[in-house]
Design a protein around this motif. Structure first.
Motif, PDB file in Angstrom:
ATOM      1  N   ALA A  30       0.826  -1.210   0.000  1.00 24.04           N
ATOM      2  CA  ALA A  30       0.000   0.000   0.000  1.00 24.04           C
ATOM      3  C   ALA A  30       0.858   1.257   0.000  1.00 24.04           C
ATOM      4  O   ALA A  30       0.522   2.260  -0.654  1.00 24.04           O
ATOM      5  CB  ALA A  30      -0.927  -0.010   1.216  1.00 24.04           C
ATOM      6  N   GLN A  31       1.960   1.238   0.718  1.00 28.19           N
ATOM      7  CA  GLN A  31       2.776   2.446   0.876  1.00 28.19           C
ATOM      8  C   GLN A  31       3.836   2.630  -0.204  1.00 28.19           C
ATOM      9  O   GLN A  31       4.174   3.758  -0.556  1.00 28.19           O
ATOM     10  CB  GLN A  31       3.447   2.432   2.253  1.00 28.19           C
ATOM     11  N   PHE A  32       4.358   1.529  -0.748  1.00 27.14           N
ATOM     12  CA  PHE A  32       5.497   1.640  -1.661  1.00 27.14           C
ATOM     13  C   PHE A  32       5.236   1.056  -3.042  1.00 27.14           C
ATOM     14  O   PHE A  32       6.115   1.104  -3.903  1.00 27.14           O
ATOM     15  CB  PHE A  32       6.726   0.955  -1.042  1.00 27.14           C
TER      16      PHE A  32
ATOM     17  N   TYR B  55       3.040  -2.243  -5.360  1.00 26.42           N
ATOM     18  CA  TYR B  55       2.993  -3.699  -5.348  1.00 26.42           C
ATOM     19  C   TYR B  55       4.233  -4.336  -5.967  1.00 26.42           C
ATOM     20  O   TYR B  55       4.640  -5.429  -5.564  1.00 26.42           O
ATOM     21  CB  TYR B  55       1.723  -4.177  -6.051  1.00 26.42           C
ATOM     22  N   LYS B  56       4.865  -3.652  -6.941  1.00 26.78           N
ATOM     23  CA  LYS B  56       6.063  -4.212  -7.564  1.00 26.78           C
ATOM     24  C   LYS B  56       7.207  -4.348  -6.568  1.00 26.78           C
ATOM     25  O   LYS B  56       8.022  -5.254  -6.663  1.00 26.78           O
ATOM     26  CB  LYS B  56       6.512  -3.322  -8.727  1.00 26.78           C
ATOM     27  N   HIS B  57       7.263  -3.425  -5.624  1.00 27.89           N
ATOM     28  CA  HIS B  57       8.391  -3.382  -4.694  1.00 27.89           C
ATOM     29  C   HIS B  57       8.054  -3.963  -3.320  1.00 27.89           C
ATOM     30  O   HIS B  57       8.936  -4.016  -2.453  1.00 27.89           O
ATOM     31  CB  HIS B  57       8.857  -1.936  -4.530  1.00 27.89           C
ATOM     32  N   ALA B  58       6.818  -4.381  -3.122  1.00 29.53           N
ATOM     33  CA  ALA B  58       6.361  -4.749  -1.776  1.00 29.53           C
ATOM     34  C   ALA B  58       7.157  -5.902  -1.181  1.00 29.53           C
ATOM     35  O   ALA B  58       7.634  -5.818  -0.044  1.00 29.53           O
ATOM     36  CB  ALA B  58       4.877  -5.098  -1.811  1.00 29.53           C
ATOM     37  N   ASN B  59       7.302  -7.000  -1.912  1.00 27.82           N
ATOM     38  CA  ASN B  59       7.997  -8.165  -1.365  1.00 27.82           C
ATOM     39  C   ASN B  59       9.442  -7.839  -1.021  1.00 27.82           C
ATOM     40  O   ASN B  59       9.922  -8.152   0.074  1.00 27.82           O
ATOM     41  CB  ASN B  59       7.960  -9.327  -2.363  1.00 27.82           C
ATOM     42  N   TYR B  60      10.140  -7.190  -1.951  1.00 30.28           N
ATOM     43  CA  TYR B  60      11.549  -6.881  -1.726  1.00 30.28           C
ATOM     44  C   TYR B  60      11.728  -5.957  -0.529  1.00 30.28           C
ATOM     45  O   TYR B  60      12.551  -6.217   0.360  1.00 30.28           O
ATOM     46  CB  TYR B  60      12.152  -6.235  -2.978  1.00 30.28           C
ATOM     47  N   MET B  61      10.935  -4.895  -0.469  1.00 29.82           N
ATOM     48  CA  MET B  61      11.093  -3.931   0.616  1.00 29.82           C
ATOM     49  C   MET B  61      10.668  -4.517   1.957  1.00 29.82           C
ATOM     50  O   MET B  61      11.276  -4.213   2.995  1.00 29.82           O
ATOM     51  CB  MET B  61      10.312  -2.655   0.312  1.00 29.82           C
ATOM     52  N   ALA B  62       9.635  -5.347   1.955  1.00 34.45           N
ATOM     53  CA  ALA B  62       9.192  -5.963   3.203  1.00 34.45           C
ATOM     54  C   ALA B  62      10.282  -6.852   3.787  1.00 34.45           C
ATOM     55  O   ALA B  62      10.543  -6.837   4.997  1.00 34.45           O
ATOM     56  CB  ALA B  62       7.912  -6.769   2.969  1.00 34.45           C
ATOM     57  N   LEU B  63      10.939  -7.633   2.938  1.00 35.83           N
ATOM     58  CA  LEU B  63      12.017  -8.498   3.421  1.00 35.83           C
ATOM     59  C   LEU B  63      13.236  -7.679   3.852  1.00 35.83           C
ATOM     60  O   LEU B  63      13.874  -7.987   4.864  1.00 35.83           O
ATOM     61  CB  LEU B  63      12.416  -9.506   2.341  1.00 35.83           C
ATOM     62  N   GLU B  64      13.571  -6.629   3.098  1.00 30.75           N
ATOM     63  CA  GLU B  64      14.701  -5.780   3.477  1.00 30.75           C
ATOM     64  C   GLU B  64      14.463  -5.123   4.830  1.00 30.75           C
ATOM     65  O   GLU B  64      15.362  -5.072   5.682  1.00 30.75           O
ATOM     66  CB  GLU B  64      14.938  -4.713   2.400  1.00 30.75           C
ATOM     67  N   ASN B  65      13.263  -4.611   5.041  1.00 31.81           N
ATOM     68  CA  ASN B  65      12.968  -3.964   6.320  1.00 31.81           C
ATOM     69  C   ASN B  65      12.928  -4.961   7.471  1.00 31.81           C
ATOM     70  O   ASN B  65      13.265  -4.626   8.616  1.00 31.81           O
ATOM     71  CB  ASN B  65      11.660  -3.179   6.232  1.00 31.81           C
ATOM     72  N   TRP B  66      12.508  -6.195   7.176  1.00 32.03           N
ATOM     73  CA  TRP B  66      12.531  -7.230   8.211  1.00 32.03           C
ATOM     74  C   TRP B  66      13.974  -7.520   8.628  1.00 32.03           C
ATOM     75  O   TRP B  66      14.279  -7.635   9.821  1.00 32.03           O
ATOM     76  CB  TRP B  66      11.860  -8.500   7.691  1.00 32.03           C
TER      77      TRP B  66
ATOM     78  N   GLU C 178      -3.104  10.413   3.941  1.00 30.93           N
ATOM     79  CA  GLU C 178      -4.397   9.812   3.594  1.00 30.93           C
ATOM     80  C   GLU C 178      -4.323   8.300   3.744  1.00 30.93           C
ATOM     81  O   GLU C 178      -3.259   7.692   3.658  1.00 30.93           O
ATOM     82  CB  GLU C 178      -4.765  10.167   2.146  1.00 30.93           C
ATOM     83  N   TRP C 179      -5.481   7.727   4.003  1.00 33.86           N
ATOM     84  CA  TRP C 179      -5.566   6.268   4.105  1.00 33.86           C
ATOM     85  C   TRP C 179      -5.329   5.628   2.733  1.00 33.86           C
ATOM     86  O   TRP C 179      -5.797   6.136   1.713  1.00 33.86           O
ATOM     87  CB  TRP C 179      -6.929   5.828   4.612  1.00 33.86           C
ATOM     88  N   ARG C 180      -4.626   4.515   2.731  1.00 34.65           N
ATOM     89  CA  ARG C 180      -4.430   3.725   1.516  1.00 34.65           C
ATOM     90  C   ARG C 180      -4.960   2.315   1.761  1.00 34.65           C
ATOM     91  O   ARG C 180      -4.730   1.733   2.819  1.00 34.65           O
ATOM     92  CB  ARG C 180      -2.951   3.660   1.125  1.00 34.65           C
ATOM     93  N   GLU C 181      -5.659   1.793   0.781  1.00 38.53           N
ATOM     94  CA  GLU C 181      -6.228   0.456   0.936  1.00 38.53           C
ATOM     95  C   GLU C 181      -5.143  -0.606   0.890  1.00 38.53           C
ATOM     96  O   GLU C 181      -4.186  -0.514   0.112  1.00 38.53           O
ATOM     97  CB  GLU C 181      -7.251   0.191  -0.178  1.00 38.53           C
ATOM     98  N   CYS C 182      -5.283  -1.626   1.725  1.00 35.03           N
ATOM     99  CA  CYS C 182      -4.383  -2.782   1.735  1.00 35.03           C
ATOM    100  C   CYS C 182      -5.112  -3.982   1.138  1.00 35.03           C
ATOM    101  O   CYS C 182      -6.261  -4.252   1.498  1.00 35.03           O
ATOM    102  CB  CYS C 182      -3.944  -3.113   3.152  1.00 35.03           C
ATOM    103  N   ILE C 183      -4.447  -4.701   0.265  1.00 39.58           N
ATOM    104  CA  ILE C 183      -5.066  -5.867  -0.360  1.00 39.58           C
ATOM    105  C   ILE C 183      -4.121  -7.058  -0.307  1.00 39.58           C
ATOM    106  O   ILE C 183      -2.932  -6.926  -0.012  1.00 39.58           O
ATOM    107  CB  ILE C 183      -5.464  -5.593  -1.823  1.00 39.58           C
ATOM    108  N   LYS C 184      -4.693  -8.203  -0.597  1.00 37.98           N
ATOM    109  CA  LYS C 184      -3.917  -9.450  -0.637  1.00 37.98           C
ATOM    110  C   LYS C 184      -4.384 -10.269  -1.829  1.00 37.98           C
ATOM    111  O   LYS C 184      -5.580 -10.430  -2.053  1.00 37.98           O
ATOM    112  CB  LYS C 184      -4.133 -10.225   0.668  1.00 37.98           C
TER     113      LYS C 184
END
Length: 400
Positions: free
Chosen positions: A219-221, A223-234, A357-363
């Motif tokens: 939602a914030q960054f 969908y193309k970058h979500a997996n990579y950034m989520a793992l990097e931040n973890w 502003e609010w951003r929708e989260c999806i799966k």
């Protein structure tokens, strides 16, 4: 009280809470409840639910619990548990009602490091209260008899598994009886996701991170970058600890294409939570080969509505190819002869701070019918990820 301690929840709720504090301390989110079975509830059910929700405000982390978690979670600092000692659930933040069709709606909003803690206790409460109101009575002898057969299969075949059954348990008493028996008899039970029972029975706590961590990043960054950034931040938070990566928030195919060589080497393995497990094994092994990594040094944790028979089939398929383990939930804590609740609470929206502003989260799921989000946002995600799969009305289960 159904939930009797703050530790009566899954370990990953605490690890994710701390990750939000470290990386996104001002971020806010909303969790929404969804009953995939579209159960019709009653006003009496709602009153009992309200009582249990109000009871949550009484929970406190005790000094004994603080010391135990500090000693047994080296990846979470003492300062986190000291903060948790001051945390209180706030029932006023939990908005719930029945619609005209008697379907249950629940919504909770707060800072992400706090609101993430509401998910598992609320699901456990709903599941147990529902069983009471439908007149479902567990036959403990039958449950333990079936459990003995499962344990025997595990012991005979060296089938490694963890108990993951808190959120959809029949009741807390059933879960405790199951865990007590596993602790006595199961040679290859590696632990439990439930921190309270881990403490009570001297078991290892199991867990890493959930879909919401990836949904927030999407939602914030983007969908193309979500997996990579989520793992990097973890990794930025845990520095190699808690190294099982969740693979299916935006389909496992997208995850594998995003998986970098550094991440593939650093993470111990991945968790498969939807889709065809056998196809996923082949695709993951192929990806490791592409990256020059020996797949036999890595692990897949399978956790998608498993029973022990299917787990054994998967283990046989993995043999000499890749390590495997299993997180088994409902089949352990709600195998009672009654239909288990098919309920979830997912992050439905987020924002980086109160001024945004609010951003929708999806799966997106590898299982048909488990996409979560509005049709418009799911379609936008599919387009951004260049997935050819068409959206159908049956795919979308949560509209926000």
């Amino acid at each position: 009280m159904i939930v009797r301690t703050l530790l009566d929840t899954d370990l990953y709720k605490f690890t994710t809470s701390y990750a939000y504090i470290k990386q996104f301390p001002y971020a806010m989110g909303t969790f929404c409840f969804n009953d995939r079975n579209e159960t019709e509830y009653t006003k009496e059910f709602l009153k009992t639910l309200e009582t249990e929700i109000n009871n949550l405000s009484q929970l406190r982390l005790t000094g004994e619990e603080l010391e135990y978690m500090t000693r047994n979670c080296r990846f979470l600092p003492r300062v986190y548990w000291e903060w948790l000692s001051s945390f209180r659930f706030e029932p006023d933040k939990i908005k719930f009602h029945l619609d005209e069709e008697h379907h249950l709606h629940i919504e909770v909003s707060d800072f992400l490091y706090k609101v993430t803690l509401y998910e598992v206790p609320l699901l456990a409460i709903i599941s147990e209260v529902k069983n009471r109101f439908f007149g479902n009575v567990a036959d403990m002898n039958e449950i333990l008899s079936k459990l003995s057969e499962k344990v025997e299969l595990s012991n005979r075949n060296q089938l490694r598994f963890s108990e993951f059954g808190t959120r959809r348990r029949f009741s807390i008493d059933v879960q405790e009886a199951v865990i007590e028996r596993l602790n006595e008899m199961a040679q290859y039970c590696t632990g439990t996701s439930n921190c309270y029972f881990a403490m009570k029975y001297g078991m290892k706590m199991m867990g890493t991170h959930p879909h919401e961590w990836f949904m927030f990043h999407g939602a914030q960054f983007g969908y193309k970058h979500a997996n990579y950034m989520a793992l990097e931040n973890w990794v930025n938070v845990y520095d190699g600890d808690l190294g099982i990566a969740l693979s299916d928030t935006y389909t496992s195919g997208i995850f594998l294409s995003n998986l970098s060589r550094k991440q593939a080497k650093l993470f111990d393995g991945v968790r498969c939570d939807s889709g065809n497990e056998f196809e996923f094994i082949d695709k993951l092994i192929d990806r490791y080969k592409e990256l020059g990594i020996d797949a036999t040094t890595k692990t897949i944790v399978f956790s998608n509505a498993l029973d022990f028979t299917k787990a054994l089939q998967i283990q046989e398929y993995c043999k000499d190819k890749i390590r495997c383990s299993f997180g088994i939930g409902t089949n352990l804590t709600n195998d009672t002869g009654f239909e288990p609740s098919n309920i979830v609470m997912k992050l439905s929206r987020c924002k980086m701070n109160v001024n945004q502003e609010w951003r929708e989260c999806i799966k997106l799921s590898d299982d048909k019918g488990k996409h979560m989000g509005s049709p418009e946002e799911v379609q936008a995600c599919l387009y951004e990820l260049r997935l050819s799969r068409l959206i159908t009305s049956g795919d979308v289960k949560v509209k926000v």
